[in-house]
Design a protein around this motif. Structure first.
Motif, PDB file in Angstrom:
ATOM      1  N   GLY A  32       9.633   5.613  34.893  1.00 39.14           N
ATOM      2  CA  GLY A  32       9.570   6.625  34.847  1.00 39.14           C
ATOM      3  C   GLY A  32       9.983   8.066  35.921  1.00 39.14           C
ATOM      4  N   PRO A  33       8.985   8.765  35.666  1.00 41.88           N
ATOM      5  CA  PRO A  33      10.087   9.947  36.685  1.00 41.88           C
ATOM      6  C   PRO A  33       9.613   9.905  38.392  1.00 41.88           C
ATOM      7  N   ARG A  34      10.388   9.842  39.992  1.00 39.55           N
ATOM      8  CA  ARG A  34       9.686  10.052  40.880  1.00 39.55           C
ATOM      9  C   ARG A  34      10.486  10.877  41.235  1.00 39.55           C
ATOM     10  N   GLY A  35      10.062  10.839  42.348  1.00 42.42           N
ATOM     11  CA  GLY A  35      10.259  12.383  42.762  1.00 42.42           C
ATOM     12  C   GLY A  35       8.848  13.117  43.303  1.00 42.42           C
ATOM     13  N   ARG A  36       9.456  14.289  43.287  1.00 43.44           N
ATOM     14  CA  ARG A  36       8.241  15.185  43.367  1.00 43.44           C
ATOM     15  C   ARG A  36       6.907  14.888  42.454  1.00 43.44           C
ATOM     16  N   TRP A  37       6.938  14.419  40.918  1.00 45.70           N
ATOM     17  CA  TRP A  37       6.402  13.618  40.101  1.00 45.70           C
ATOM     18  C   TRP A  37       5.120  12.287  41.059  1.00 45.70           C
ATOM     19  N   LEU A  38       5.717  12.032  41.753  1.00 41.73           N
ATOM     20  CA  LEU A  38       4.533  11.160  42.154  1.00 41.73           C
ATOM     21  C   LEU A  38       2.985  11.773  43.275  1.00 41.73           C
ATOM     22  N   LEU A  39       3.834  12.930  43.331  1.00 45.61           N
ATOM     23  CA  LEU A  39       2.744  13.579  43.836  1.00 45.61           C
ATOM     24  C   LEU A  39       1.222  14.329  43.164  1.00 45.61           C
ATOM     25  N   ARG A  40       1.982  14.281  41.643  1.00 42.33           N
ATOM     26  CA  ARG A  40       0.660  14.231  40.978  1.00 42.33           C
ATOM     27  C   ARG A  40      -0.504  13.193  40.890  1.00 42.33           C
ATOM     28  N   THR A  41      -1.507  13.938  39.710  1.00 38.82           N
ATOM     29  CA  THR A  41      -3.145  13.306  39.870  1.00 38.82           C
ATOM     30  C   THR A  41      -2.561  11.737  39.004  1.00 38.82           C
ATOM     31  N   GLY A  42      -1.831  13.252  38.046  1.00 36.62           N
ATOM     32  CA  GLY A  42      -1.507  12.007  36.823  1.00 36.62           C
ATOM     33  C   GLY A  42      -1.172  10.625  36.644  1.00 36.62           C
ATOM     34  N   ALA A  43      -0.232  10.734  37.819  1.00 36.98           N
ATOM     35  CA  ALA A  43       0.844   9.546  38.126  1.00 36.98           C
ATOM     36  C   ALA A  43       0.352   7.947  38.572  1.00 36.98           C
ATOM     37  N   TYR A  44      -1.258   8.229  38.751  1.00 33.88           N
ATOM     38  CA  TYR A  44      -1.512   7.076  38.816  1.00 33.88           C
ATOM     39  C   TYR A  44      -3.162   7.160  38.093  1.00 33.88           C
ATOM     40  N   ASN A  45      -3.240   5.779  38.229  1.00 33.85           N
ATOM     41  CA  ASN A  45      -4.149   5.293  37.350  1.00 33.85           C
ATOM     42  C   ASN A  45      -5.482   4.015  38.402  1.00 33.85           C
TER      43      ASN A  45
END
Length: 127
Positions: free
Chosen positions: A102-115
């Protein structure tokens, strides 16, 4: 199952340093991307720093140059070295992990990227 346990929080004076640790278990550590988030009272949880499976790192502008995220695959542990701490860094700090494409970079700073989330460790910066 995936378990994340943070440690290393505490109270420190402005300008001081702390190192947070996040011990991970229940999955292949090196195959997950991970991050540190923080949440101050009355504020939304925000991404602080993330590290991808290839070692690429991303930081929030507010901590760039002061915080360093790293991981030790042999110990299944994620770290956050925090230097030059400021009162506005006071918050509960959480580690998070997940996997997939999926998206990377700053997207990994979003809460929605983690379960997967740890329970948090408190950091207080005060004189």
């Amino acid at each position: 199952q995936v378990q994340l346990v943070e440690s290393g929080g505490g109270s420190v004076q402005p300008g001081g340093s702390l190192r947070l640790s996040c011990a991970a278990s229940g999955y292949v550590f090196s195959s997950y991307y991970m991050a540190w988030f923080r949440q101050a009272p009355g504020k939304e949880r925000e991404g602080v720093a993330a590290i991808d499976t290839d070692g690429a790192t991303t930081y929030a502008d507010s901590v760039k140059g002061r915080f360093t995220i790293s991981q030790d695959n042999a110990k299944n542990t994620l770290y956050l070295q925090m230097n030059s701490l400021k009162p506005e860094d006071t918050a509960m700090y959480y580690c998070a992990a997940d996997f997939g494409v999926g998206p990377r970079g700053r997207w990994l700073l979003r809460t929605g990227a983690y379960n997967y989330w740890g329970q948090g460790t408190q950091v207080t910066v005060s004189s």
